[in-house]
Design a protein around this motif. Structure first.
Motif, PDB file in Angstrom:
ATOM      1  N   GLU A  66       3.281  25.476  31.850  1.00  0.00           N
ATOM      2  CA  GLU A  66       1.940  25.092  32.459  1.00  0.00           C
ATOM      3  C   GLU A  66       0.656  25.727  31.694  1.00  0.00           C
ATOM      4  O   GLU A  66      -0.070  24.890  31.591  1.00  0.00           O
ATOM      5  CB  GLU A  66       2.010  25.532  33.773  1.00  0.00           C
ATOM      6  CG  GLU A  66       2.817  24.840  34.668  1.00  0.00           C
ATOM      7  CD  GLU A  66       4.311  25.295  34.634  1.00  0.00           C
ATOM      8  OE1 GLU A  66       4.431  26.232  33.988  1.00  0.00           O
ATOM      9  OE2 GLU A  66       4.976  24.479  35.007  1.00  0.00           O
ATOM     10  N   TYR A  70      -2.007  23.321  29.492  1.00  0.00           N
ATOM     11  CA  TYR A  70      -3.316  23.439  29.889  1.00  0.00           C
ATOM     12  C   TYR A  70      -4.301  23.987  28.646  1.00  0.00           C
ATOM     13  O   TYR A  70      -5.423  23.476  28.401  1.00  0.00           O
ATOM     14  CB  TYR A  70      -3.473  24.080  31.345  1.00  0.00           C
ATOM     15  CG  TYR A  70      -5.049  24.205  31.589  1.00  0.00           C
ATOM     16  CD1 TYR A  70      -5.637  23.305  32.278  1.00  0.00           C
ATOM     17  CD2 TYR A  70      -5.588  25.348  31.114  1.00  0.00           C
ATOM     18  CE1 TYR A  70      -6.935  23.161  32.871  1.00  0.00           C
ATOM     19  CE2 TYR A  70      -7.270  25.413  31.592  1.00  0.00           C
ATOM     20  CZ  TYR A  70      -7.633  24.330  32.465  1.00  0.00           C
ATOM     21  OH  TYR A  70      -9.297  24.494  32.948  1.00  0.00           O
ATOM     22  N   ASN A  71      -3.841  25.108  28.103  1.00  0.00           N
ATOM     23  CA  ASN A  71      -4.605  25.991  27.275  1.00  0.00           C
ATOM     24  C   ASN A  71      -4.718  25.367  26.085  1.00  0.00           C
ATOM     25  O   ASN A  71      -5.900  25.605  25.185  1.00  0.00           O
ATOM     26  CB  ASN A  71      -3.983  27.304  27.134  1.00  0.00           C
ATOM     27  CG  ASN A  71      -4.317  28.254  28.525  1.00  0.00           C
ATOM     28  OD1 ASN A  71      -5.156  27.830  29.350  1.00  0.00           O
ATOM     29  ND2 ASN A  71      -3.605  29.089  28.783  1.00  0.00           N
ATOM     30  N   LYS A  74      -7.802  23.252  26.468  1.00  0.00           N
ATOM     31  CA  LYS A  74      -8.875  23.803  26.755  1.00  0.00           C
ATOM     32  C   LYS A  74      -9.522  24.432  25.544  1.00  0.00           C
ATOM     33  O   LYS A  74     -10.593  24.163  25.274  1.00  0.00           O
ATOM     34  CB  LYS A  74      -8.569  24.864  27.926  1.00  0.00           C
ATOM     35  CG  LYS A  74     -10.057  25.467  27.907  1.00  0.00           C
ATOM     36  CD  LYS A  74      -9.637  26.628  29.436  1.00  0.00           C
ATOM     37  CE  LYS A  74     -10.876  27.300  29.768  1.00  0.00           C
ATOM     38  NZ  LYS A  74     -10.491  28.556  30.843  1.00  0.00           N
ATOM     39  N   GLU A  86     -12.608  21.807  34.173  1.00  0.00           N
ATOM     40  CA  GLU A  86     -11.190  22.093  34.222  1.00  0.00           C
ATOM     41  C   GLU A  86     -10.367  20.894  34.919  1.00  0.00           C
ATOM     42  O   GLU A  86      -9.281  20.758  34.532  1.00  0.00           O
ATOM     43  CB  GLU A  86     -11.173  23.078  35.243  1.00  0.00           C
ATOM     44  CG  GLU A  86     -11.599  24.720  34.550  1.00  0.00           C
ATOM     45  CD  GLU A  86     -11.593  25.852  35.273  1.00  0.00           C
ATOM     46  OE1 GLU A  86     -10.877  25.905  36.261  1.00  0.00           O
ATOM     47  OE2 GLU A  86     -11.981  26.913  34.893  1.00  0.00           O
ATOM     48  N   SER A  90      -7.085  19.217  33.425  1.00  0.00           N
ATOM     49  CA  SER A  90      -5.861  19.139  34.128  1.00  0.00           C
ATOM     50  C   SER A  90      -5.363  17.676  34.207  1.00  0.00           C
ATOM     51  O   SER A  90      -3.989  17.400  34.054  1.00  0.00           O
ATOM     52  CB  SER A  90      -5.979  19.864  35.539  1.00  0.00           C
ATOM     53  OG  SER A  90      -6.056  21.039  35.496  1.00  0.00           O
ATOM     54  N   SER A  93      -4.070  16.769  30.804  1.00  0.00           N
ATOM     55  CA  SER A  93      -2.793  17.397  30.601  1.00  0.00           C
ATOM     56  C   SER A  93      -1.475  16.718  30.955  1.00  0.00           C
ATOM     57  O   SER A  93      -0.659  16.345  30.567  1.00  0.00           O
ATOM     58  CB  SER A  93      -2.717  18.990  31.202  1.00  0.00           C
ATOM     59  OG  SER A  93      -1.466  19.516  31.183  1.00  0.00           O
TER      60      SER A  93
END
Length: 228
Positions: A66, A70-71, A74, A86, A90, A93
């Motif tokens: 996860e 996500y990262n 970002k 955010e 998400s 993603s």
């Protein structure tokens, strides 16, 4: 070598399945779907190295699936100075994973080589990629039928280069290391990992950027000379 090898293990992403090409097409699709007006080439220039770094961290169990998903997005948006919240990250993603297997370009020679190799060897996949996505890639690229077994890191609980994933793949394939060959693009995960498990290796390096004293190929077609 070919006289004693009975089973050939392949990595999937960056070895058979053209990850960067398919990934770029996926981003183009999901950016359009979510009305993001961002330069794709600029985004990818930041995303590709960031994604590679997160996969290295994932292989070392330093980030979760996860966190990786996500990262990596970002950080890429921050790097290119593109403002996105955010919730959108998400959403992107999830969309990326959903649509990644919509595109299934393979490296040149993949189908021809697999077709010829299957006549002389049992073929297998060993991958750190996410199980649900890898199965779709194989199916949608219409190459799943070439492989007797598919071993994923999620199945085993460890990732390449950990010896256990190779040992599990050998066990499932019911073959000894000395009769096996691993072909992959990652020097640490595929080559050094397999070597530590007693498996002979061939590095696939299409851009010829990796210094390697062992067996190396720049095109998959070279496997015909080496193995057939």
């Amino acid at each position: 070598m070919k006289n004693r090898i009975t089973d050939v293990f392949f990595d999937l992403d960056h070895t058979l399945w053209d990850f960067e090409r398919n990934s770029a097409l996926t981003f183009e699709k999901i950016f359009l779907k979510n009305d993001l007006d961002i330069n794709l080439d600029v985004f990818l220039s930041s995303y590709i190295p960031i994604n590679q770094r997160y996969w290295q961290l994932y292989a070392l169990d330093k980030v979760s699936k996860e966190e990786l998903r996500y990262n990596r997005l970002k950080e890429s948006f921050v790097r290119v100075n593109f403002d996105v919240n955010e919730e959108m990250i998400s959403c992107l993603s999830e969309d990326y994973i959903l649509h990644l297997s919509d595109y299934n370009f393979l490296f040149d020679g993949t189908l021809e080589v697999l077709e010829k190799l299957q006549a002389n060897y049992k073929l297998h996949i060993i991958t750190n990629g996410f199980k649900e996505v890898q199965q779709l890639k194989l199916k949608n690229a219409q190459i799943h039928h070439y492989f007797h077994t598919v071993t994923t890191s999620e199945d085993v609980g460890v990732k390449k280069p950990h010896p256990l994933i190779f040992e599990k793949a050998l066990s499932v394939a019911q073959v000894q290391p000395r009769q096996s060959l691993m072909i992959g693009d990652n020097l640490e995960a595929d080559i050094q990992g397999a070597n530590r498990a007693g498996i002979e290796t061939i590095l696939f390096d299409p851009d010829d950027k990796i210094n390697h004293i062992g067996q190396k190929i720049n095109t998959l077609k070279e496997l015909e000379t080496l193995l057939i």
